[in-house]
Design an enzyme around this catalytic site. Structure first.
Site, PDB file in Angstrom:
ATOM      1  CE  LYS A  90      34.835 -13.286  -8.802  1.00 56.03           C
ATOM      2  NZ  LYS A  90      35.477 -14.101  -9.603  1.00 56.03           N
TER       3      LYS A  90
HETATM    4  N1  PMP Z   1      33.121 -17.965 -13.780  1.00 56.33           N
HETATM    5  C1  PMP Z   1      34.040 -17.971 -13.197  1.00 56.33           C
HETATM    6  C2  PMP Z   1      34.673 -19.122 -12.618  1.00 56.33           C
HETATM    7  C3  PMP Z   1      34.829 -16.751 -12.873  1.00 56.33           C
HETATM    8  O1  PMP Z   1      35.647 -16.452 -12.143  1.00 56.33           O
HETATM    9  C4  PMP Z   1      34.269 -15.493 -13.184  1.00 56.33           C
HETATM   10  C5  PMP Z   1      34.676 -14.060 -13.164  1.00 56.33           C
HETATM   11  N2  PMP Z   1      36.152 -13.916 -13.489  1.00 56.33           N
HETATM   12  C6  PMP Z   1      33.095 -15.595 -14.085  1.00 56.33           C
HETATM   13  C7  PMP Z   1      32.786 -16.681 -14.508  1.00 56.33           C
HETATM   14  C8  PMP Z   1      32.203 -14.274 -14.907  1.00 56.33           C
HETATM   15  O2  PMP Z   1      31.830 -13.251 -13.583  1.00 56.33           O
HETATM   16  P1  PMP Z   1      31.621 -11.815 -13.694  1.00 56.33           P
HETATM   17  O3  PMP Z   1      30.896 -11.494 -14.937  1.00 56.33           O
HETATM   18  O4  PMP Z   1      30.974 -11.575 -12.500  1.00 56.33           O
HETATM   19  O5  PMP Z   1      33.122 -11.473 -13.836  1.00 56.33           O
END
Ligand code: PMP
Length: 304
Positions: free
Chosen positions: A151
Site C-alpha cells: 500500500k
Molecule cells: N485494493 C486497493 C487498491 C486498495 O487501495 C484498498 C484499500 N482502499 C483495497 C483493495 C481494500 O483494502 P482494505 O479492505 O484493507 O481497505
C-alpha cells in the site's frame, strides 16, 4: 473542534499540520500508508492494519521509526483528540526529508503522519441499488514492477483507472492484469458469488490483501460458503449470481452492472446483503477501544 493531526510525535491543529516539500513522500511518492476505520469508538482491526503497514514498509526497505505499540497509542490518541465516535484514519509513513535525488539513503528520517477524520466514498444509492462499473484499459501494474500488495503512497496506477471510469460516467472501475485476469477495483477488492461458491482473486495476481476482504472471507466461510481465492476473468462476473466490492472506506458495495451488462438479476444480491449484515455486526463489536487506557510511550518524543 479543530482537527488535530499527529506528525512525528507531536500533535498540531489542522492549519499548522505541515511537512517539508523535500519529503520524498511528496517528491517521489516514496512511502506507505493505511486507511483504517473507527466504529463506535473502536478502531477496527488496528493490529492487522499495522502489520500490513510494516510489511509494505519492509518491501520498500523503509524502517518505520515507531513500534506497533507506539503506533497503536498514536492512532488511538489521534482519534481521542479529534473527539470522534465514527471516522476514518489515514496513517502515512514517508521516506522523510531528502535532497532532489532519488536515493532514499540520503533521507534523514521517515515521517509518521496520522489524520483522523470522516470519509464517504460512494453515495447512499450505491449501497441500496448497487454500483455500475466498467473494465478500464489501464491494467493493474505488474507484480514484477511494483507489487500491488504494497500500500504505497504512489497510487497513480489506480488514479488513472479511476479517472477512466469517471470519464465514462461510472463511479468505479474494474482492473485486469496483463493476462486478462480480474484483479481488483481502483481502491477495493472484488468478489463474485455463484451458488454456494464465493470467489475473489488471489493476492499473487496483484490484488491488495484487503482487511475487509479477509473479514468477508472469514464470514462467508463461517456461513458455509465454499470460498476460493482463485484467478478468474470477466467471464465469471458475467456468469455470476452476484458481485460485490470490499474496502475499508467503501465497506461492502454491491456491483450490479459491468460494462453495460447486468450482473445476476441486476439488483444487489441476497448473499451480498447477508454478508454485509454480518460484517456490520462485527465492526461494531470488534476493535481497539478508545476508552481503554494506553500509557503514553516514553520514547516517542525522542525519536525525531
Ligand atoms: N485494493 C486497493 C487498491 C486498495 O487501495 C484498498 C484499500 N482502499 C483495497 C483493495 C481494500 O483494502 P482494505 O479492505 O484493507 O481497505
Amino acid at each position: 473542534m479543530s482537527e488535530t493531526v499527529f506528525i512525528d510525535g507531536k500533535f498540531y491543529p489542522k492549519e499548522k499540520a505541515k511537512i517539508s516539500v523535500f519529503d520524498h513522500g511528496l517528491l517521489y511518492g516514496d512511502g506507505v500508508f493505511e486507511g483504517i476505520r473507527l466504529y463506535s469508538r473502536c478502531v477496527f482491526r488496528l493490529r492487522e492494519h499495522l502489520e500490513r503497514l510494516f510489511s509494505s514498509a519492509k518491501y520498500i526497505a523503509l524502517k518505520i521509526p515507531l513500534t506497533i505499540d507506539e503506533l497503536t497509542w498514536a492512532t488511538v490518541e489521534t482519534c481521542r483528540r479529534n473527539g470522534l465516535k465514527d471516522g476514518y484514519i489515514r496513517l502515512v509513513v514517508t521516506r522523510g526529508e531528502g535532497d532532489l535525488g532519488l536515493s532514499p539513503l540520503l533521507c534523514k528520517k521517515p515521517s509518521v503522519v496520522l489524520i483522523a477524520s470522516k470519509v464517504k466514498l460512494y453515495p447512499e444509492a450505491a449501497y441500496r441499488d448497487g454500483l455500475k462499473i466498467i473494465t478500464v484499459p489501464t491494467q493493474r501494474m505488474s507484480v514484477a514492477a511494483l507489487s500491488p500488495r504494497v500500500k504505497s503512497c504512489n497510487y497513480l496506477n489506480n488514479i488513472l483507472a479511476k479517472l477512466e471510469g469517471l470519464n465514462s460516467g461510472v463511479n468505479e472501475a474494474l482492473m485486469l492484469n496483463d493476462h486478462g485476469y480480474v484483479v481488483e477495483c481502483t481502491g477495493d477488492n472484488i468478489f463474485v458469488v455463484k451458488g454456494k461458491k464465493v470467489l475473489t482473486p488471489p493476492t499473487a495476481l496483484g490484488a491488495l490483501q484487503g482487511i475487509t476482504r479477509n473479514c468477508i472471507i472469514d464470514i462467508a466461510r463461517e456461513m458455509g460458503f465454499d470460498v476460493r481465492e482463485e484467478p478468474f476473468t470477466r467471464f465469471e462476473i458475467f456468469d455470476a449470481d452476484e458481485c460485490f466490492m470490499t474496502g475499508t472506506a467503501a465497506e461492502v458495495v454491491p456491483v450490479v452492472n459491468l460494462d453495460a451488462r447486468p450482473v445476476g438479476n441486476g439488483r444487489p444480491g441476497r448473499v451480498t446483503k447477508r454478508l454485509n449484515r454480518r460484517f456490520r455486526e462485527i465492526v461494531s463489536s470488534d476493535g481497539t477501544s478508545l476508552d481503554q487506557p494506553l500509557p503514553r510511550p516514553k520514547r516517542l518524543s525522542r525519536v525525531w
